[in-house]
Every structure is written in C-alpha cells, then in structure tokens.
Enzyme design. Structure first.
Site, PDB file in Angstrom:
ATOM      1  N   GLU A  99       0.827  -1.212   0.000  1.00  0.00           N
ATOM      2  CA  GLU A  99       0.000   0.000   0.000  1.00  0.00           C
ATOM      3  C   GLU A  99       0.867   1.269   0.000  1.00  0.00           C
ATOM      4  O   GLU A  99       0.598   2.226   0.724  1.00  0.00           O
ATOM      5  CB  GLU A  99      -0.945  -0.001   1.206  1.00  0.00           C
ATOM      6  CG  GLU A  99      -1.972  -1.110   1.165  1.00  0.00           C
ATOM      7  CD  GLU A  99      -2.946  -1.079   2.327  1.00  0.00           C
ATOM      8  OE1 GLU A  99      -4.155  -1.221   2.095  1.00  0.00           O
ATOM      9  OE2 GLU A  99      -2.494  -0.916   3.477  1.00  0.00           O
TER      10      GLU A  99
ATOM     11  N   GLU B  97      -7.092  -7.109  -0.786  1.00  0.00           N
ATOM     12  CA  GLU B  97      -7.634  -7.064   0.571  1.00  0.00           C
ATOM     13  C   GLU B  97      -9.121  -6.727   0.480  1.00  0.00           C
ATOM     14  O   GLU B  97      -9.485  -5.566   0.303  1.00  0.00           O
ATOM     15  CB  GLU B  97      -6.913  -6.033   1.445  1.00  0.00           C
ATOM     16  CG  GLU B  97      -5.493  -6.404   1.803  1.00  0.00           C
ATOM     17  CD  GLU B  97      -4.875  -5.435   2.808  1.00  0.00           C
ATOM     18  OE1 GLU B  97      -5.619  -4.625   3.405  1.00  0.00           O
ATOM     19  OE2 GLU B  97      -3.642  -5.488   2.985  1.00  0.00           O
TER      20      GLU B  97
END
Length: 632
Positions: A163, A239
């Site tokens: 991320e 995710e």
C-alpha cells in the site's frame, strides 16, 4: 515444475486460467500447533489460497539478531500440506495493525521519515533482512522443486512493499524493492496493492508489475479505477475488508454477514479474484498490536489497537465458524471446482472454569532495577528508541531545583501514557502530547513511568518515537539532568526476580500465580476482573495487553499453551492490582470460550454472552513504584 503466470485477463496455472479465492491468515497471530486447523477451515470455506504478511520487527528485534525467520517456511509447508496455494507479502512494511507496521524500532528511531524511501541506510537494512528471509520463500515457489516434490511449492505470488501509494511517491524506491526481490531469486509473479484511488495507484504501482486494489465494497467502481491505470491483467481485490479491527476504549459497529457476503459476490461477478482480509484474524500475541492516529489526515489522537485481531472474520479468533463463514461458503461454493471439504474437528476447549491463585509479587521499582537496562542520564529525556525499547516501559527521573514556588510542570511530546509521582506520591496519569502534571514546588523529585501503547502502523506518523520526545518544562524552564531506564516486554517472562507474598492491597508490579488443570487442556479465555492495564503470560507465553477500558474483556489462551496440572501465570500490572488478591478476590481465571461460536450465529448476537467482564479499576495505591514495596 509448476507454472503460475499473469495473463492478459486471467491468472494462468500450467496453461489453464484460474481464479484465486484466497484468504488472509497471519502465521504470527496463530499458535503454530493450530496452523493446520485454521488452514483446513479456509479450505472448508471454499478457498484455494492463503495469504500472509511477514513482520520484520518480530523476526529481527535487534540489528542482526534473528528470531525464527524459518517460521514462515514451516507455515508455507503447512499450507502446501493443506492443499492451498500461498501469497507472501514480505514488506518490508506491512501495516497489518501491527506494531510500527512491521518496521523495527531500531531502524525507524534513527531514520525517522527516511524509511520507505531510497535512503541508503534504510535500503541496506532491507537488503540484509530480505537476504535472511527470502530463501524461505524462494525454495517454496511453485516454479521450484520444493518440499512438495516435483510439482514445486505453494508460493504463487509475492508482493513488493505494501500500500505504498497511501504513504509515498518514491518510484525509485519501489523499483529498488522489485529489483532486490528478483536478485534474491523470486521468479513467481510480483504484485503491488493499493487503494482504488488515482493518487494511491499512481504512487504505489510499478511498471511491469501487476497492480491490485484493496477495498471493502464497491467492486465495480474499484476495478474501474484499476483499469484506468492498468489496461490488461487479472482483476484482483488483494484485501477484501470483510470486517474491521478494534481500538481500546471505543466500540465499532460490526459489519453484517449479509452485507459482507453481497460485497464478496460482487467481486466474483466482476470476474475478479479475491483475498478475504481477514479469513481468520487471530490474536496479536506478545504485545505486538499497533495503533492509528485519529482524523482524516491520520494525525490526531492516538488510537491503540486491541489485542484481539478477530476482525469480524468468517473464522473467529478462536478458530470457529461464524454466520459470515457460512454465507461466504455459500457464495464461494458456486466458484469451486468440486464439492467443498467438510469442516475439520474443532480444537479441544476447556470444559470448566479454572480459578487462578495469585500469591506472589514484586513491586514495579524492584522489577525495573532487576530487569531494566542501563540507566542513562542526559540533558533532556531520551526516547524508547535510544534506549532500545520496542515494547515496554521507560522510567524517567528528574529533580526540580529549589527553593522555588509552585509552577506548572508540563510534559512535551508525551507518547503515550505516563504515571507521575512527585516525592513518592502519585499525582497524575497523563495522555496527550502536551500534558500538564499540575503545579510542583521545588525542590522535588519527579518520576514518570511512560508506557508505549503501540506504535502507529499506518499514515504519516509511521515510525514516530515513543517516550518523552519534547522535554519537561517547569514554568518556562526546561528541566535537565533527566535520568531514564527502559524495561523491554521480552525481558519479563522467565526472569529471575525476588518475588514475595502479596498483601491485602495491590500496587503496580509483577504478579505471579498458578492455574491448576485437573484434566486435559483446551482453548480458553483468561478473565481479569478488577485488574487495570498490563500484560499477561501463561507458561512464558505472552497473551498480550489487557485494559479495563474495553471493549475487549478477556484474552484468548490457545490450548497448546496450557498443560495438565500447574500452569504459571504472570501479570505485569501497570496501574495497581485489585485489593485482597491473595485472598482470592480479583483473581483471574480461565473460562471456556463463549458458547455458540460454531453455530450459524453472527458476532453481534454473541457480544453479550456470559463471559466475566472487568469493572473499571480504582486506584488502590498512590505510592511510587520506586519507593519500595507497599505490601511487603
């Protein structure tokens, strides 16, 4: 040898298009003896793959001191034995609601915001860590002959960073991470994962590396954003946030199983692959839970994360199926190659309550003297990082000169919580980065016991130092000659300290007792009625932090931690134990896990189950921990 590739629209395994139905399960949040059961639960839910992060700070707590990095390899072998592929996300940064996002404090302390950049010192540390870790992954790639035999190992993909678009924009750094993974022998596809927003995908993507997106709902919009940045390649939600984590002192609304199942179905109807985050959350044992900062910019008050990482996952913290499990199984069954396997036999659970007898203790001051590091004296206060403390407490001492009248005493840059004593008497418990003790006249001796509540794992405050980071101000004058001594959490269990019998009233310190099991051990919950805040161990295994502010009221005890007969209990109580501990009042105990978890009931329906709760702790004593024993 097996082959796994990124095609124009699909993932391709040995020439056939495949859809990844993956679930997150962190090996470091599950007792190793229970890995097999949890992996079998993922298979029974309809998954064909497991994903895990790797926490650098757990495995390298001090520079060059490695602690069982082979655990990852053993977990990958267990995944292979369970019939699952594996996705590995080695960081170096992982977020994961884990202390410091997995980065070691010995690195973030001196480097600060130079971490997660092209900085040479940072990259040298990453290179050394990857060099130690990655052989566990390389040997288990599906393209290599590994423990699974000629077909190769279970590893089909490896993530580069994590991320990154939510944090930075150093494209050279990301390219360097990709190059290092390839240099160390990673041959399976690499990927990145980011939020489905333009600035995140721009900052976190790498040319030639598959980009994936993370979200909890709105699959069509998220995949459309991904396609703006990556015209070809499989669509994947790396995710899928099917629940959420909790913070101490705050209650969150749970996500309904119906809503989560609908969002999962939308991902699959879009033709996407998915990684359910979390399929099984587990527990942040060892005091490794991280923290967030409040506010839109993640720069506000500290929000420490609870020990439980249940995450409202389909397989709950104790390994049992929830209503979300059954709803996900119904959705995933439509995309399975054949009938789903039956659920494995549930782990043994404790059959009856077992009270603890807490009979010994050592005051906090003596505990610090016996187990703490070397006391350091400087002009101003030093930080946790300068003392080499990752999780634990630092005791600061300073003398207020006199004679002088009472002036306000302030603590600047406090991170995170301080209990303050003036001339041996407790006068304040402080939180907040600019905290007022009150008026103090000189001469006086001031002692501050500062606790880290968890390092930030996400956002611009990642890597910030702990302790007193700004100084001590008396009126407008800095106090100098501050003495500091740190006590690491990992120094406590098994340490040689002089315990003594407890008295009628408790104080801050280390308490020892026993639990006696008359029959075979099993999974249990440790209840701590009346205790305030601290850490708990059973047989040397650190269960994590407890805190009476809730919402978490018990600590999960994996059955393999217990043994038939006597079991040692340690409680490092930071505020003060309940009165009459030795006589049995306020004693902790083990209880069978709350009933109903294995049936098709939602988490919301079991929040009021009959588990002992912890009332708010009063302050039983106001004496300084360094003033000697209160109850000796």
């Amino acid at each position: 040898m097996g082959q796994f590739e990124v095609g124009e629209r699909d993932f391709v395994r040995d020439g056939r298009p495949v859809r990844l139905l993956s679930g997150a399960l962190h090996y470091f949040r599950v007792h190793e003896a229970q890995w097999g059961h949890r992996l079998a639960m993922l298979r029974a839910m309809g998954l064909n793959c497991v994903e895990t992060y790797v926490p650098w700070n757990l495995h390298e707590p001090r520079p060059g001191e490695f602690r069982d990095p082979e655990a990852l390899g053993r977990f990958l072998d267990a995944a292979h034995a369970a019939g699952l592929w594996a996705i590995v996300r080695p960081g170096p940064y992982i977020c994961a609601e884990w202390e410091n996002g997995g980065l070691p404090e010995w690195l973030t302390g001196p480097l600060g915001r130079r971490v997660r950049t092209r900085d040479a010192a940072y990259l040298a540390a990453v290179d050394a860590w990857f060099g130690r870790l990655l052989p566990q992954v390389v040997a288990r790639q599906c393209t290599a002959a590994g423990p699974g035999g000629p077909g190769g190992g279970p590893v089909i993909m490896v993530q580069a960073e994590n991320e990154y678009g939510s944090y930075g924009s150093d494209a050279r750094y990301l390219a360097r991470i990709v190059a290092r993974l390839r240099q160390l022998g990673v041959r399976v596809p690499l990927f990145t994962s980011d939020g489905p927003e333009d600035h995140m995908l721009t900052g976190g993507s790498v040319a030639g590396v598959l980009a994936t997106v993370n979200f909890g709902s709105g699959a069509r919009e998220a995949f459309a954003a991904l396609r703006r940045h990556q015209a070809a390649g499989p669509l994947m939600c790396m995710e899928f946030w099917c629940g959420w984590f909790g913070h101490w002192g705050r209650r969150a609304e749970p996500r309904t199983p119906k809503d989560a199942a609908a969002a999962l179905r939308e991902i699959l109807e879009c033709g996407g692959s998915v990684n359910v985050y979390m399929a099984h959350g587990g527990t942040s044992f060892g005091g490794w839970a991280g923290a967030n900062r409040a506010g839109e910019l993640h720069d506000g008050a500290l929000l420490p994360t609870v020990t439980s990482y249940d995450y409202e996952a389909p397989v709950d913290e104790r390994g049992r199926p929830t209503e979300k499990f059954w709803r996900f199984r119904e959705v995933l069954a439509e995309y399975a190659d054949g009938p789903l396997p039956e659920l494995p036999e549930a782990p043994r659970a404790l059959s009856a309550p077992v009270p603890a007898v807490i009979g010994e203790w050592v005051p906090a001051g003596e505990m610090m003297d016996a187990l703490g590091g070397t006391e350091v004296e400087g002009g101003g206060p030093v930080t946790f990082e300068e003392l080499g403390v990752d999780r634990g407490v630092v005791r600061y001492r300073v003398d207020v000169p006199g004679p002088r009248g009472p002036y306000p005493l302030r603590v600047r840059g406090l991170r995170d919580r301080a209990t303050v004593y003036v001339d041996g008497a407790r006068v304040a418990v402080l939180e907040g980065e600019d905290a007022l003790v009150g008026e103090v006249a000189g001469p006086a001796s001031v002692e501050l016991w500062v606790e880290s509540l968890g390092r930030v794992n996400y956002g611009p405050r990642l890597g910030e130092s702990k302790g007193i980071t700004g100084g001590l101000l008396h009126e407008r004058q800095y106090l100098h000659g501050v003495r500091a001594r740190g006590l690491r959490l990992d120094a406590v269990a098994g340490a040689d300290v002089a315990f003594r019998a407890v008295g009628a009233e408790g104080a801050a310190g280390l308490y020892r007792g026993r639990l006696t099991l008359d029959g075979p051990p099993g999974d249990a919950d440790l209840a701590l009625p009346g205790w305030g805040r601290g850490f708990a161990w059973i047989n040397g295994f650190c269960l994590g932090r407890y805190w009476d502010v809730g919402p978490q009221r018990t600590l999960f005890v994996p059955g393999p931690v217990l043994r038939e007969g006597d079991n040692e209990v340690l409680l490092w109580e930071l505020e003060g134990a309940p009165p009459l501990v030795g006589a049995g009042a306020g004693a902790p105990g083990l209880y069978p896990p709350a009933a109903g978890q294995s049936s098709r009931t939602s988490k919301a329906s079991r929040t009021n189950s009959a588990v002992p709760s912890s009332p708010v702790l009063r302050s039983p004593t106001h004496a300084s921990p360094s003033a000697g024993a209160v109850n000796s």
